[in-house]
Design a protein around this motif. Structure first.
Motif, PDB file in Angstrom:
ATOM      1  N   GLU A  73       1.345 -44.517  27.501  1.00  0.00           N
ATOM      2  CA  GLU A  73       0.594 -45.315  26.532  1.00  0.00           C
ATOM      3  C   GLU A  73      -0.025 -44.368  25.502  1.00  0.00           C
ATOM      4  OE1 GLU A  73       0.155 -48.628  26.431  1.00  0.00           O
ATOM      5  OE2 GLU A  73       1.332 -49.021  28.218  1.00  0.00           O
ATOM      6  N   PRO A  74      -0.444 -44.888  24.340  1.00  0.00           N
ATOM      7  CA  PRO A  74      -1.171 -44.034  23.386  1.00  0.00           C
ATOM      8  C   PRO A  74      -2.433 -43.468  24.038  1.00  0.00           C
ATOM      9  CG  PRO A  74      -0.580 -46.119  22.369  1.00  0.00           C
ATOM     10  CD  PRO A  74      -0.213 -46.228  23.819  1.00  0.00           C
ATOM     11  N   PRO A  75      -2.775 -42.208  23.796  1.00  0.00           N
ATOM     12  CA  PRO A  75      -3.881 -41.560  24.508  1.00  0.00           C
ATOM     13  C   PRO A  75      -5.259 -42.185  24.292  1.00  0.00           C
ATOM     14  CG  PRO A  75      -2.596 -39.950  23.288  1.00  0.00           C
ATOM     15  CD  PRO A  75      -2.067 -41.289  22.930  1.00  0.00           C
ATOM     16  N   ALA A  76      -5.533 -42.746  23.121  1.00  0.00           N
ATOM     17  CA  ALA A  76      -6.878 -43.257  22.842  1.00  0.00           C
ATOM     18  C   ALA A  76      -6.883 -44.767  22.596  1.00  0.00           C
ATOM     19  CB  ALA A  76      -7.468 -42.528  21.642  1.00  0.00           C
ATOM     20  N   ARG A  77      -6.040 -45.508  23.271  1.00  0.00           N
ATOM     21  CA  ARG A  77      -5.984 -46.956  23.066  1.00  0.00           C
ATOM     22  C   ARG A  77      -7.228 -47.628  23.645  1.00  0.00           C
ATOM     23  NH1 ARG A  77      -4.448 -50.111  27.522  1.00  0.00           N
ATOM     24  NH2 ARG A  77      -3.938 -48.862  29.346  1.00  0.00           N
ATOM     25  N   PRO A  78      -7.585 -48.833  23.141  1.00  0.00           N
ATOM     26  CA  PRO A  78      -8.710 -49.563  23.742  1.00  0.00           C
ATOM     27  C   PRO A  78      -8.346 -50.013  25.160  1.00  0.00           C
ATOM     28  CG  PRO A  78      -8.106 -50.505  21.612  1.00  0.00           C
ATOM     29  CD  PRO A  78      -7.076 -49.492  21.959  1.00  0.00           C
ATOM     30  N   ARG A  79      -9.284 -49.858  26.074  1.00  0.00           N
ATOM     31  CA  ARG A  79      -9.047 -50.238  27.462  1.00  0.00           C
ATOM     32  C   ARG A  79     -10.082 -51.265  27.889  1.00  0.00           C
ATOM     33  NH1 ARG A  79      -7.802 -44.998  26.658  1.00  0.00           N
ATOM     34  NH2 ARG A  79      -5.758 -44.358  27.408  1.00  0.00           N
ATOM     35  N   LYS A  80      -9.613 -52.288  28.590  1.00  0.00           N
ATOM     36  CA  LYS A  80     -10.494 -53.364  29.027  1.00  0.00           C
ATOM     37  C   LYS A  80     -11.306 -52.905  30.231  1.00  0.00           C
ATOM     38  CE  LYS A  80     -10.417 -58.190  30.360  1.00  0.00           C
ATOM     39  NZ  LYS A  80      -9.569 -59.355  30.613  1.00  0.00           N
ATOM     40  N   LEU A  81     -12.593 -53.219  30.204  1.00  0.00           N
ATOM     41  CA  LEU A  81     -13.467 -52.936  31.330  1.00  0.00           C
ATOM     42  C   LEU A  81     -13.642 -54.212  32.139  1.00  0.00           C
ATOM     43  CD1 LEU A  81     -16.195 -50.701  29.694  1.00  0.00           C
ATOM     44  CD2 LEU A  81     -14.212 -50.006  31.018  1.00  0.00           C
ATOM     45  N   LEU A  82     -13.594 -54.094  33.441  1.00  0.00           N
ATOM     46  CA  LEU A  82     -13.642 -55.239  34.344  1.00  0.00           C
ATOM     47  C   LEU A  82     -15.060 -55.388  34.895  1.00  0.00           C
ATOM     48  CD1 LEU A  82     -10.362 -54.267  36.187  1.00  0.00           C
ATOM     49  CD2 LEU A  82     -10.609 -55.764  34.207  1.00  0.00           C
ATOM     50  N   ALA A  84     -16.479 -41.682  22.691  1.00  0.00           N
ATOM     51  CA  ALA A  84     -16.147 -42.942  23.354  1.00  0.00           C
ATOM     52  C   ALA A  84     -17.344 -43.889  23.294  1.00  0.00           C
ATOM     53  CB  ALA A  84     -15.740 -42.700  24.799  1.00  0.00           C
ATOM     54  N   PHE A  85     -17.060 -45.185  23.184  1.00  0.00           N
ATOM     55  CA  PHE A  85     -18.104 -46.199  23.161  1.00  0.00           C
ATOM     56  C   PHE A  85     -17.537 -47.508  23.689  1.00  0.00           C
ATOM     57  CE2 PHE A  85     -15.858 -46.574  19.204  1.00  0.00           C
ATOM     58  CZ  PHE A  85     -15.824 -47.928  18.930  1.00  0.00           C
ATOM     59  N   GLU A 141     -15.233 -60.249  26.092  1.00  0.00           N
ATOM     60  CA  GLU A 141     -14.726 -59.228  27.001  1.00  0.00           C
ATOM     61  C   GLU A 141     -15.234 -57.869  26.552  1.00  0.00           C
ATOM     62  OE1 GLU A 141     -10.509 -59.762  26.839  1.00  0.00           O
ATOM     63  OE2 GLU A 141     -10.537 -61.285  28.402  1.00  0.00           O
ATOM     64  N   LEU A 142     -15.333 -56.963  27.507  1.00  0.00           N
ATOM     65  CA  LEU A 142     -15.862 -55.634  27.244  1.00  0.00           C
ATOM     66  C   LEU A 142     -14.707 -54.642  27.154  1.00  0.00           C
ATOM     67  CD1 LEU A 142     -18.614 -54.222  26.986  1.00  0.00           C
ATOM     68  CD2 LEU A 142     -18.542 -53.830  29.424  1.00  0.00           C
ATOM     69  N   TYR A 143     -14.675 -53.863  26.073  1.00  0.00           N
ATOM     70  CA  TYR A 143     -13.613 -52.887  25.867  1.00  0.00           C
ATOM     71  C   TYR A 143     -14.210 -51.498  25.687  1.00  0.00           C
ATOM     72  CZ  TYR A 143     -10.190 -56.587  25.250  1.00  0.00           C
ATOM     73  OH  TYR A 143      -9.367 -57.646  25.455  1.00  0.00           O
ATOM     74  N   LEU A 144     -13.454 -50.500  26.125  1.00  0.00           N
ATOM     75  CA  LEU A 144     -13.824 -49.093  25.977  1.00  0.00           C
ATOM     76  C   LEU A 144     -12.904 -48.474  24.931  1.00  0.00           C
ATOM     77  CD1 LEU A 144     -15.414 -46.605  26.978  1.00  0.00           C
ATOM     78  CD2 LEU A 144     -13.696 -46.349  28.754  1.00  0.00           C
ATOM     79  N   TYR A 145     -13.486 -47.930  23.884  1.00  0.00           N
ATOM     80  CA  TYR A 145     -12.722 -47.337  22.789  1.00  0.00           C
ATOM     81  C   TYR A 145     -12.857 -45.813  22.816  1.00  0.00           C
ATOM     82  CZ  TYR A 145     -12.539 -52.039  20.853  1.00  0.00           C
ATOM     83  OH  TYR A 145     -12.313 -53.379  20.679  1.00  0.00           O
ATOM     84  N   ASN A 146     -11.822 -45.124  22.333  1.00  0.00           N
ATOM     85  CA  ASN A 146     -11.791 -43.672  22.142  1.00  0.00           C
ATOM     86  C   ASN A 146     -11.886 -42.851  23.426  1.00  0.00           C
ATOM     87  OD1 ASN A 146     -11.555 -44.134  19.425  1.00  0.00           O
ATOM     88  ND2 ASN A 146     -13.693 -43.718  18.980  1.00  0.00           N
ATOM     89  N   LEU A 147     -11.592 -43.436  24.573  1.00  0.00           N
ATOM     90  CA  LEU A 147     -11.459 -42.646  25.790  1.00  0.00           C
ATOM     91  C   LEU A 147     -10.081 -42.008  25.731  1.00  0.00           C
ATOM     92  CD1 LEU A 147     -12.197 -41.731  28.684  1.00  0.00           C
ATOM     93  CD2 LEU A 147     -11.152 -43.835  29.485  1.00  0.00           C
ATOM     94  N   HIS A 148     -10.045 -40.698  25.666  1.00  0.00           N
ATOM     95  CA  HIS A 148      -8.770 -39.990  25.535  1.00  0.00           C
ATOM     96  C   HIS A 148      -8.251 -39.610  26.919  1.00  0.00           C
ATOM     97  CE1 HIS A 148      -5.747 -37.568  23.451  1.00  0.00           C
ATOM     98  NE2 HIS A 148      -5.871 -36.757  24.490  1.00  0.00           N
ATOM     99  N   ILE A 149      -7.076 -40.133  27.261  1.00  0.00           N
ATOM    100  CA  ILE A 149      -6.412 -39.776  28.515  1.00  0.00           C
ATOM    101  C   ILE A 149      -5.097 -39.111  28.149  1.00  0.00           C
ATOM    102  CG2 ILE A 149      -5.391 -40.621  30.655  1.00  0.00           C
ATOM    103  CD1 ILE A 149      -7.365 -42.924  30.577  1.00  0.00           C
ATOM    104  N   ASN A 150      -4.938 -37.870  28.570  1.00  0.00           N
ATOM    105  CA  ASN A 150      -3.728 -37.118  28.243  1.00  0.00           C
ATOM    106  C   ASN A 150      -2.487 -37.839  28.774  1.00  0.00           C
ATOM    107  OD1 ASN A 150      -5.339 -35.138  27.133  1.00  0.00           O
ATOM    108  ND2 ASN A 150      -5.357 -33.914  28.998  1.00  0.00           N
TER     109      ASN A 150
END
Length: 154
Positions: free
Chosen positions: A76-85, A49-50, A57-66
Motif C-alpha cells: 500500500e502507499p506508505p502514508a495513506r489514511p488508516r481507519k482507527l477502530l 501524524a494526526f 469515523e476516526l482516521y489516522l493521517y501521515n503515519l508512515h509505514i515502510n
C-alpha cells in the motif's frame, strides 16, 4: 523457560514535547498484511501524524509505514489514511472533547498487545506555549542533575 522480548513500539516523542496530553484512548487500526509485517520489523514513524473525525469515523493521517520488501506489488502507499477502530461511545466522547477550542487528537504510541493485535494510543492534546516548553526543559535538567549527584554520592 526463555522470555520473549516485547514487540517493537513506535512512539511519537514530539507529541510529548509540543502538547499537554489530557486524556488517552487505545484503539485498533485497520492494516494490511504487509503493513503489519513491516511494523513488526520496526518500519514505522509518526512524523507529522494526526487523527481526524470524518463522517463519523476516526482516521489516522501521515503515519508512515515502510513498504514490506517481500510483499512486492501488494504494498500500500506508505502514508495513506488508516481507519482507527473505536467503540461508538468512545467516538462520541472524543467528538465532544474535540468541539472544545484548541484541542486536537495526536497518536502517541503504536504497539502490539499480548494477543498480537496492532493498537494505537491516541491522546487529546492542547498545544504548549514556548514558555511551557522551556519549563519542561528546566525541570528535566534539574532532575537529571539531582539523579547524577545522587549516583555519585553512592
Amino acid at each position: 523457560m526463555t522470555e520473549v522480548s516485547p514487540p517493537p513500539t513506535v512512539t511519537n516523542k514530539k507529541a510529548y514535547h509540543n502538547y499537554h496530553l489530557l486524556e488517552k484512548w487505545e484503539c485498533g487500526i485497520a492494516l494490511n498484511g504487509g503493513e503489519v509485517k513491516s511494523l513488526r520489523d520496526g518500519g514505522g514513524s509518526f512524523t507529522d501524524a494526526f487523527c481526524h473525525l470524518d463522517k463519523g469515523e476516526l482516521y489516522l493521517y501521515n503515519l508512515h509505514i515502510n513498504p514490506y520488501a517481500q510483499a512486492s506489488y501488494l504494498n500500500e502507499p506508505p502514508a495513506r489514511p488508516r481507519k482507527l477502530l473505536v467503540h461508538t461511545k468512545e467516538l462520541q466522547r472524543i467528538h465532544g472533547h474535540l468541539s472544545g477550542k484548541g484541542l486536537t487528537l495526536i497518536p502517541t504510541k503504536l504497539y502490539f498487545n499480548k494477543r498480537g493485535w496492532a493498537k494505537v494510543e491516541i491522546a487529546l492534546g492542547q498545544g504548549k506555549k514556548i514558555y511551557d516548553k522551556r519549563d519542561d526543559i528546566k525541570k528535566r535538567e534539574v532532575k537529571r542533575e539531582i539523579d547524577r549527584s545522587i549516583k555519585h554520592r553512592k
